[in-house]
Motif scaffolding. Structure first.
Motif, PDB file in Angstrom:
ATOM      1  N   GLY A   1      17.413  -1.376  -9.127  1.00  0.00           N
ATOM      2  CA  GLY A   1      16.917  -2.220  -7.881  1.00  0.00           C
ATOM      3  C   GLY A   1      15.764  -1.843  -7.445  1.00  0.00           C
ATOM      4  N   ARG A   2      15.023  -0.873  -7.956  1.00  0.00           N
ATOM      5  CA  ARG A   2      13.492  -0.629  -7.461  1.00  0.00           C
ATOM      6  C   ARG A   2      12.672  -1.673  -8.223  1.00  0.00           C
ATOM      7  NH1 ARG A   2      13.472   4.793  -9.520  1.00  0.00           N
ATOM      8  NH2 ARG A   2      15.356   5.675  -8.771  1.00  0.00           N
ATOM      9  N   THR A   3      11.939  -2.347  -7.318  1.00  0.00           N
ATOM     10  CA  THR A   3      11.163  -3.632  -7.780  1.00  0.00           C
ATOM     11  C   THR A   3       9.754  -3.334  -7.176  1.00  0.00           C
ATOM     12  OG1 THR A   3      11.561  -4.923  -6.090  1.00  0.00           O
ATOM     13  CG2 THR A   3      13.111  -4.751  -7.909  1.00  0.00           C
ATOM     14  N   PRO A   4       8.514  -4.180  -7.595  1.00  0.00           N
ATOM     15  CA  PRO A   4       7.445  -4.073  -6.988  1.00  0.00           C
ATOM     16  C   PRO A   4       7.357  -4.618  -5.762  1.00  0.00           C
ATOM     17  CG  PRO A   4       7.539  -5.042  -9.319  1.00  0.00           C
ATOM     18  CD  PRO A   4       8.698  -4.905  -8.974  1.00  0.00           C
ATOM     19  N   ASP A   5       8.439  -5.067  -4.887  1.00  0.00           N
ATOM     20  CA  ASP A   5       8.422  -5.329  -3.680  1.00  0.00           C
ATOM     21  C   ASP A   5       8.214  -4.022  -2.733  1.00  0.00           C
ATOM     22  OD1 ASP A   5       9.093  -7.878  -4.373  1.00  0.00           O
ATOM     23  OD2 ASP A   5      11.026  -7.915  -3.518  1.00  0.00           O
ATOM     24  N   ARG A   6       8.447  -3.076  -3.142  1.00  0.00           N
ATOM     25  CA  ARG A   6       8.301  -1.585  -2.486  1.00  0.00           C
ATOM     26  C   ARG A   6       6.821  -1.218  -2.489  1.00  0.00           C
ATOM     27  NH1 ARG A   6      12.659   2.798  -3.759  1.00  0.00           N
ATOM     28  NH2 ARG A   6      14.368   1.672  -3.570  1.00  0.00           N
ATOM     29  N   GLY A   7       5.983  -1.484  -3.542  1.00  0.00           N
ATOM     30  CA  GLY A   7       4.626  -1.324  -3.543  1.00  0.00           C
ATOM     31  C   GLY A   7       3.947  -2.526  -2.831  1.00  0.00           C
ATOM     32  N   SER A   8       4.503  -3.809  -2.986  1.00  0.00           N
ATOM     33  CA  SER A   8       3.900  -4.756  -2.107  1.00  0.00           C
ATOM     34  C   SER A   8       3.841  -4.542  -0.424  1.00  0.00           C
ATOM     35  CB  SER A   8       4.622  -6.204  -2.168  1.00  0.00           C
ATOM     36  OG  SER A   8       4.654  -6.414  -3.518  1.00  0.00           O
ATOM     37  N   ARG A   9       5.008  -3.900   0.038  1.00  0.00           N
ATOM     38  CA  ARG A   9       5.071  -3.724   1.235  1.00  0.00           C
ATOM     39  C   ARG A   9       4.385  -2.605   1.623  1.00  0.00           C
ATOM     40  NH1 ARG A   9      10.819  -2.017   2.739  1.00  0.00           N
ATOM     41  NH2 ARG A   9      10.015  -1.330   4.726  1.00  0.00           N
ATOM     42  N   VAL A  10       4.064  -1.584   0.839  1.00  0.00           N
ATOM     43  CA  VAL A  10       3.024  -0.368   1.262  1.00  0.00           C
ATOM     44  C   VAL A  10       1.457  -1.110   1.135  1.00  0.00           C
ATOM     45  CG1 VAL A  10       2.022   1.613   0.251  1.00  0.00           C
ATOM     46  CG2 VAL A  10       4.478   1.451   0.108  1.00  0.00           C
ATOM     47  N   VAL A  11       0.914  -1.818   0.332  1.00  0.00           N
ATOM     48  CA  VAL A  11      -0.082  -2.505   0.101  1.00  0.00           C
ATOM     49  C   VAL A  11      -0.410  -3.468   1.543  1.00  0.00           C
ATOM     50  CG1 VAL A  11      -1.766  -4.058  -1.090  1.00  0.00           C
ATOM     51  CG2 VAL A  11      -0.472  -2.224  -2.201  1.00  0.00           C
ATOM     52  N   ALA A  12       0.651  -4.354   1.909  1.00  0.00           N
ATOM     53  CA  ALA A  12       0.467  -5.073   2.747  1.00  0.00           C
ATOM     54  C   ALA A  12       0.171  -4.400   4.223  1.00  0.00           C
ATOM     55  CB  ALA A  12       1.538  -6.143   2.961  1.00  0.00           C
ATOM     56  N   ARG A  13       1.027  -3.191   4.383  1.00  0.00           N
ATOM     57  CA  ARG A  13       0.976  -2.611   5.561  1.00  0.00           C
ATOM     58  C   ARG A  13      -0.597  -1.896   5.575  1.00  0.00           C
ATOM     59  NH1 ARG A  13       4.261   0.774   8.977  1.00  0.00           N
ATOM     60  NH2 ARG A  13       2.972   1.751  10.608  1.00  0.00           N
ATOM     61  N   ALA A  14      -0.904  -1.411   4.440  1.00  0.00           N
ATOM     62  CA  ALA A  14      -2.453  -0.894   4.444  1.00  0.00           C
ATOM     63  C   ALA A  14      -3.488  -1.848   4.766  1.00  0.00           C
ATOM     64  CB  ALA A  14      -2.615  -0.044   3.081  1.00  0.00           C
ATOM     65  N   TRP A  15      -3.292  -2.807   4.525  1.00  0.00           N
ATOM     66  CA  TRP A  15      -4.205  -4.139   4.762  1.00  0.00           C
ATOM     67  C   TRP A  15      -4.313  -4.459   6.262  1.00  0.00           C
ATOM     68  CZ3 TRP A  15      -2.908  -8.186   0.701  1.00  0.00           C
ATOM     69  CH2 TRP A  15      -3.380  -8.006  -0.585  1.00  0.00           C
ATOM     70  N   VAL A  16      -3.291  -4.293   7.032  1.00  0.00           N
ATOM     71  CA  VAL A  16      -3.244  -4.554   8.686  1.00  0.00           C
ATOM     72  C   VAL A  16      -3.129  -3.392   9.375  1.00  0.00           C
ATOM     73  CG1 VAL A  16      -2.028  -6.601   8.253  1.00  0.00           C
ATOM     74  CG2 VAL A  16      -0.632  -4.646   8.588  1.00  0.00           C
ATOM     75  N   ASP A  17      -3.093  -2.340   8.813  1.00  0.00           N
ATOM     76  CA  ASP A  17      -3.224  -1.017   9.751  1.00  0.00           C
ATOM     77  C   ASP A  17      -3.916   0.041   9.271  1.00  0.00           C
ATOM     78  OD1 ASP A  17      -2.313   1.308  11.067  1.00  0.00           O
ATOM     79  OD2 ASP A  17      -0.157   0.891  10.881  1.00  0.00           O
ATOM     80  N   PRO A  18      -5.239   0.201   9.711  1.00  0.00           N
ATOM     81  CA  PRO A  18      -6.092   1.137   9.248  1.00  0.00           C
ATOM     82  C   PRO A  18      -5.627   2.375   9.035  1.00  0.00           C
ATOM     83  CG  PRO A  18      -7.175  -0.116  10.967  1.00  0.00           C
ATOM     84  CD  PRO A  18      -5.716  -0.489  10.896  1.00  0.00           C
ATOM     85  N   GLU A  19      -4.930   3.024  10.296  1.00  0.00           N
ATOM     86  CA  GLU A  19      -4.307   4.370  10.314  1.00  0.00           C
ATOM     87  C   GLU A  19      -3.339   4.529   9.064  1.00  0.00           C
ATOM     88  OE1 GLU A  19      -2.428   6.049  14.088  1.00  0.00           O
ATOM     89  OE2 GLU A  19      -4.038   5.074  14.726  1.00  0.00           O
ATOM     90  N   TYR A  20      -2.463   3.524   8.844  1.00  0.00           N
ATOM     91  CA  TYR A  20      -1.535   3.601   7.736  1.00  0.00           C
ATOM     92  C   TYR A  20      -2.340   3.802   6.394  1.00  0.00           C
ATOM     93  CZ  TYR A  20       2.135   2.964   4.481  1.00  0.00           C
ATOM     94  OH  TYR A  20       3.268   3.120   3.739  1.00  0.00           O
ATOM     95  N   LYS A  21      -3.422   2.888   6.379  1.00  0.00           N
ATOM     96  CA  LYS A  21      -4.151   3.001   4.894  1.00  0.00           C
ATOM     97  C   LYS A  21      -4.903   4.498   4.870  1.00  0.00           C
ATOM     98  CE  LYS A  21      -8.306   1.140   3.195  1.00  0.00           C
ATOM     99  NZ  LYS A  21      -9.387   0.262   3.200  1.00  0.00           N
ATOM    100  N   ALA A  22      -5.224   5.131   5.948  1.00  0.00           N
ATOM    101  CA  ALA A  22      -5.809   6.385   5.684  1.00  0.00           C
ATOM    102  C   ALA A  22      -4.828   7.195   5.259  1.00  0.00           C
ATOM    103  CB  ALA A  22      -6.290   6.680   7.085  1.00  0.00           C
TER     104      ALA A  22
END
Lengths: 213, 94
Positions: free
Chosen positions: A61-82
């Motif tokens: 059940g673990r798929t790359p969707d999890r990674g995609s969510r993490v990356v997409a969040r980092a793209w829009v949220d500089p604090e999250y990216k840090a």
């Protein structure tokens, strides 16, 4: 492909292709060992057959969707990216991913206009499974593991990715207790688009995140 | 716990042929690089592999090597690197 079949045209009724062998019919030593140990543990009441099934279901059940969510969040949220670059485990937990199963240090490496990161495990098949699920078969192949570390630009070109000379190619050989995830660069003109831009391969580093075709 | 190296330190990977479960790839032994970061203390996989779960912890570093130092015939630009996780007991100061 040729239409020619090497069979006897005099007796068409007797014409039979050989059966394809089943892919799962080799009872190897390790398969036997797994079955024996599993059945013993079930018999002793350590866990049930349903526990095993559920664990496999969870694994698949673990798929790359999890990674995609993490990356997409980092793209829009500089604090999250840090936070992601400093303490990836904490950043993933904050999105609700259970990281307790994994006794390794997730490390996110950021692509920039000057640095392109790509991951490999030359010794086995270490992979950020907590975010990408199971690795693709080519990631585990001897060819990828031995060549990516030695001639990364040649291999990347075979994947369709040609990088300019002034970009540093940084190969990460995950040999020990770290697991790497590449934070790809956001493609131009994709503001407001969803995390579907972020593919598995862009988080391994063999591709860039791209606008949808 | 103490560690021997800081980011920026120049190190050489020990060139020894050791038996067992070694996580230091063969191709990097004897090569020179630079400590990129200290990653923390982890149980030594060379002990763990034999079920010694209470073994002592070792400092782990990410070491950065220039590809042209690792592969003399490297075909890419001079600045390309390979970063590898290496335990302290495999590193010597240069």
């Amino acid at each position: 492909m040729s239409e020619h079949h090497d069979h006897d045209h005099e007796a068409p009724r007797r014409h039979r292709h050989p059966l394809q062998p089943d892919a799962d019919d080799t009872l190897t030593y390790h398969r036997k060992l797994e079955i024996a140990v599993r059945e013993l543990l079930i018999e002793k009441g350590i866990f049930t057959a349903d526990d095993v099934r559920a664990a496999i279901e969870e694994l698949d059940g673990r798929t790359p969707d999890r990674g995609s969510r993490v990356v997409a969040r980092a793209w829009v949220d500089p604090e999250y990216k840090a936070l992601l670059l400093k303490d990836a485990r904490k950043a993933c937990e904050s999105l609700g991913f259970d990281m307790d199963l994994f006794d390794v240090t997730l490390t996110v490496v950021e692509n920039t206009p000057k640095v392109h990161n790509v991951i490999v495990c030359t010794l086995c098949s270490c992979y950020p499974r907590m975010l990408l699920g199971l690795p693709p078969s080519w990631y585990k192949s001897r060819a990828y593991r031995s060549r990516m570390v030695k001639e990364p630009r040649v291999v990347l070109k075979e994947f369709g990715l040609e990088l300019p000379e002034d970009v540093t190619v940084r190969v990460h050989d995950s040999t020990a207790d770290l697991r790497y995830l590449v934070l790809p660069m956001r493609p131009e003109g994709t503001a407001g688009m969803s995390d579907r831009l972020v593919t598995r391969d862009s988080m391994i580093g063999v591709a860039l995140a791209q606008r949808p075709r | 716990m103490k560690r021997a190296f800081d980011p920026g330190d120049r190190v050489r990977v020990r060139k020894v042929d050791a038996p067992g479960h070694i996580r230091t790839p063969y191709y990097i032994r004897g090569k020179e690089g630079e400590i990129e970061r200290f990653c923390g203390f982890f149980r030594n996989p060379e002990e763990l592999a034999y079920g010694r779960y209470d073994c002592e912890q070792r400092a782990l570093y990410r070491v950065r090597f220039l590809q042209r130092h690792v592969w003399p015939d490297y075909g890419g630009p001079r600045h390309d690197t390979v970063d590898i996780d290496i335990y302290e007991h495999w590193l010597e100061r240069i």
